[in-house]
Scaffold this motif. Structure first.
Motif, PDB file in Angstrom:
ATOM      1  N   ASP A  16      51.945  44.524  34.984  1.00 39.65           N
ATOM      2  CA  ASP A  16      50.445  44.111  34.443  1.00 39.65           C
ATOM      3  C   ASP A  16      49.908  42.965  35.573  1.00 39.65           C
ATOM      4  O   ASP A  16      50.610  42.005  35.629  1.00 39.65           O
ATOM      5  N   CYS A  17      49.043  43.219  36.077  1.00 39.97           N
ATOM      6  CA  CYS A  17      48.681  42.540  37.042  1.00 39.97           C
ATOM      7  C   CYS A  17      48.000  40.881  36.662  1.00 39.97           C
ATOM      8  O   CYS A  17      48.124  39.935  37.460  1.00 39.97           O
ATOM      9  N   GLN A  18      47.760  40.860  35.406  1.00 39.82           N
ATOM     10  CA  GLN A  18      47.600  39.506  34.691  1.00 39.82           C
ATOM     11  C   GLN A  18      48.938  38.643  34.677  1.00 39.82           C
ATOM     12  O   GLN A  18      48.758  37.288  34.409  1.00 39.82           O
ATOM     13  N   THR A  19      49.908  39.398  34.831  1.00 42.17           N
ATOM     14  CA  THR A  19      51.101  38.356  35.037  1.00 42.17           C
ATOM     15  C   THR A  19      51.631  37.880  36.289  1.00 42.17           C
ATOM     16  O   THR A  19      52.617  37.396  36.508  1.00 42.17           O
ATOM     17  N   LEU A  20      51.048  38.324  37.382  1.00 44.59           N
ATOM     18  CA  LEU A  20      51.308  37.778  38.653  1.00 44.59           C
ATOM     19  C   LEU A  20      51.065  36.462  39.045  1.00 44.59           C
ATOM     20  O   LEU A  20      50.192  35.783  38.488  1.00 44.59           O
ATOM     21  N   GLU A  21      51.810  36.002  39.935  1.00 45.26           N
ATOM     22  CA  GLU A  21      51.650  34.738  40.354  1.00 45.26           C
ATOM     23  C   GLU A  21      50.307  34.642  41.071  1.00 45.26           C
ATOM     24  O   GLU A  21      49.878  35.631  42.132  1.00 45.26           O
ATOM     25  N   ARG A  22      49.440  33.535  40.854  1.00 45.31           N
ATOM     26  CA  ARG A  22      48.367  33.296  41.594  1.00 45.31           C
ATOM     27  C   ARG A  22      48.680  32.924  42.995  1.00 45.31           C
ATOM     28  O   ARG A  22      49.596  32.326  43.232  1.00 45.31           O
ATOM     29  N   PRO A  23      47.449  33.163  43.809  1.00 43.87           N
ATOM     30  CA  PRO A  23      47.871  32.424  45.460  1.00 43.87           C
ATOM     31  C   PRO A  23      47.898  31.151  45.207  1.00 43.87           C
ATOM     32  O   PRO A  23      47.394  30.291  44.636  1.00 43.87           O
ATOM     33  N   ALA A  24      49.057  30.625  46.062  1.00 43.84           N
ATOM     34  CA  ALA A  24      49.394  29.273  46.053  1.00 43.84           C
ATOM     35  C   ALA A  24      48.803  28.549  47.401  1.00 43.84           C
ATOM     36  O   ALA A  24      49.168  27.397  47.624  1.00 43.84           O
ATOM     37  N   ASP A  57      53.935  54.805  39.372  1.00 45.50           N
ATOM     38  CA  ASP A  57      52.656  54.332  38.637  1.00 45.50           C
ATOM     39  C   ASP A  57      51.989  53.657  39.668  1.00 45.50           C
ATOM     40  O   ASP A  57      51.824  52.175  39.750  1.00 45.50           O
ATOM     41  N   GLY A  58      51.471  54.381  40.581  1.00 41.38           N
ATOM     42  CA  GLY A  58      50.465  53.657  41.651  1.00 41.38           C
ATOM     43  C   GLY A  58      48.958  53.938  41.670  1.00 41.38           C
ATOM     44  O   GLY A  58      48.496  54.601  42.705  1.00 41.38           O
ATOM     45  N   LYS A  59      48.062  54.042  40.776  1.00 36.71           N
ATOM     46  CA  LYS A  59      46.889  54.415  40.593  1.00 36.71           C
ATOM     47  C   LYS A  59      45.880  53.454  41.178  1.00 36.71           C
ATOM     48  O   LYS A  59      46.133  52.263  41.220  1.00 36.71           O
ATOM     49  N   LEU A  60      44.740  53.993  42.097  1.00 37.19           N
ATOM     50  CA  LEU A  60      43.888  53.207  42.845  1.00 37.19           C
ATOM     51  C   LEU A  60      43.212  52.127  41.633  1.00 37.19           C
ATOM     52  O   LEU A  60      42.922  50.944  42.238  1.00 37.19           O
ATOM     53  N   ALA A  61      42.864  52.360  40.589  1.00 32.76           N
ATOM     54  CA  ALA A  61      42.235  51.596  39.658  1.00 32.76           C
ATOM     55  C   ALA A  61      43.080  50.360  39.362  1.00 32.76           C
ATOM     56  O   ALA A  61      42.418  49.209  39.260  1.00 32.76           O
ATOM     57  N   SER A  62      44.561  50.606  39.043  1.00 35.26           N
ATOM     58  CA  SER A  62      45.255  49.542  38.832  1.00 35.26           C
ATOM     59  C   SER A  62      45.262  48.574  40.300  1.00 35.26           C
ATOM     60  O   SER A  62      45.132  47.015  40.148  1.00 35.26           O
ATOM     61  N   TYR A  63      45.117  49.111  41.261  1.00 34.15           N
ATOM     62  CA  TYR A  63      45.439  48.285  42.450  1.00 34.15           C
ATOM     63  C   TYR A  63      44.180  47.637  42.922  1.00 34.15           C
ATOM     64  O   TYR A  63      44.186  46.003  42.992  1.00 34.15           O
ATOM     65  N   LEU A  64      43.037  48.021  42.298  1.00 33.94           N
ATOM     66  CA  LEU A  64      41.684  47.178  42.551  1.00 33.94           C
ATOM     67  C   LEU A  64      41.721  45.992  41.605  1.00 33.94           C
ATOM     68  O   LEU A  64      41.189  44.979  41.732  1.00 33.94           O
ATOM     69  N   GLN A  65      42.276  46.134  40.398  1.00 39.08           N
ATOM     70  CA  GLN A  65      42.334  44.964  39.638  1.00 39.08           C
ATOM     71  C   GLN A  65      43.299  43.895  40.121  1.00 39.08           C
ATOM     72  O   GLN A  65      43.092  42.704  40.021  1.00 39.08           O
ATOM     73  N   LEU A  66      44.461  44.371  40.744  1.00 37.98           N
ATOM     74  CA  LEU A  66      45.393  43.585  41.408  1.00 37.98           C
ATOM     75  C   LEU A  66      44.624  42.759  42.453  1.00 37.98           C
ATOM     76  O   LEU A  66      44.728  41.625  42.627  1.00 37.98           O
TER      77      LEU A  66
END
Length: 295
Positions: A16-24, A57-66
């Motif tokens: 889930d892209c909301q669980t990613l580290e944010r840019p430091a 699981d590499g959909k374009l829509a998911s990447y655009l959210q990331l």
């Protein structure tokens, strides 16, 4: 990614892209991820007969959210081995994304000029050479193949991208010094200690980066570090950046086949650990890919 067994690796679900580290660090305007892949349903985009991994699981829509989470504004879709030289999934994604995306295609040598022209109009700016697939060939035959493909790229203003094991890169270094077309070597040259690559080999690669038409891609550190952790990759990444910061690009390798749970934000933040120079961040993330991919 390379897989030498006949049993496909099992691709795991995307994080889930909301669980990613944010840019430091301050991500520069128009930052570009210069190495990611897009996948679609098998009934629309069939894979090669013997894929190295199951459908990711590499959909374009998911990447655009990331991209929104990580403050990335541009990206480059690299054709994966999963589809071989059938570039339809990549081309369709480029058309959907528009001007923020570029592509790297895989082609047959006999691909006609009309097809290449259509690829160019869609945003393709490079050809990917899978030298893992040709690694058993004599070095002279690999060199001849590169020469032929470089001529095809030159007519379009494209560059080459090499997906190659480090020992093949090492054997090609004297030849590559004379290649006149720009070329990018994926994954920092893929020079694994496990494959017998040495510091001297890496030093020769850096000479090539400084003096030739070579570019290097800071991508997939987990493929280089294996089980040693990212600290093991830092000297290599820092050496590349110090050697020629204007000829280095960064790529996430999303969706991190086969491990979709990897943290792409953590991978972006490695760049801030490799250099704290904001001007270098801008060069690697924005200026260099803009120049190389004609954004």
């Amino acid at each position: 990614m390379a897989n030498t067994t006949d049993t496909p690796l099992v691709s795991t679900p995307m994080r889930d892209c909301q669980t990613l580290e944010r840019p430091a660090f301050a991500v520069p305007d128009l930052a570009c991820d210069a190495h990611m892949h897009v996948f679609g349903p098998l009934d629309r985009y069939p894979c090669v007969a013997r894929p190295h991994y199951t459908l990711p699981d590499g959909k374009l829509a998911s990447y655009l959210q990331l991209m929104e989470v990580l403050k990335l504004r541009r990206f480059v879709i690299v054709q994966p081995s999963f589809y071989g030289t059938d570039n339809r999934c990549m081309i369709d994604a480029l058309k959907m994304a528009g001007s923020i995306a570029r592509g790297v295609a895989m082609i047959e040598e006999e691909t006609d000029a009309a097809m290449l022209d259509s690829f160019h109009k869609a945003g393709v700016r490079a050809v990917r050479l899978d030298l893992f697939a040709r690694s058993a060939l004599p070095t002279a035959e690999i060199q001849q193949y590169i020469t032929r493909m470089a001529k095809r790229c030159a007519s379009l203003g494209w560059h080459l991208q090499f997906y190659a094991p480090g020992w093949v890169v090492r054997n090609l270094i004297p030849f590559l010094a004379d290649v006149q077309t720009d070329y990018v070597i994926d994954h920092m040259g893929y020079m694994l200690e496990e494959d017998g690559l040495t510091q001297d080999d890496f030093a020769r690669l850096l000479d090539l980066l400084r003096d030739g038409n070579c570019w290097l891609k800071l991508s997939a550190p987990y493929r280089i570090s294996k089980h040693r952790g990212y600290d093991a990759v830092a000297p290599m990444a820092k050496g590349i950046i110090a050697a020629a910061p204007r000829k280095v690009i960064w790529g996430s390798d999303w969706p991190h086949i086969p491990d979709g749970s990897r943290d792409t934000g953590e991978l972006l933040n490695l760049l801030a650990r490799w250099t704290d120079d904001a001007a270098v961040h801008r060069a690697i993330l924005a200026d260099n890919p803009a120049r190389l991919f004609n954004f």
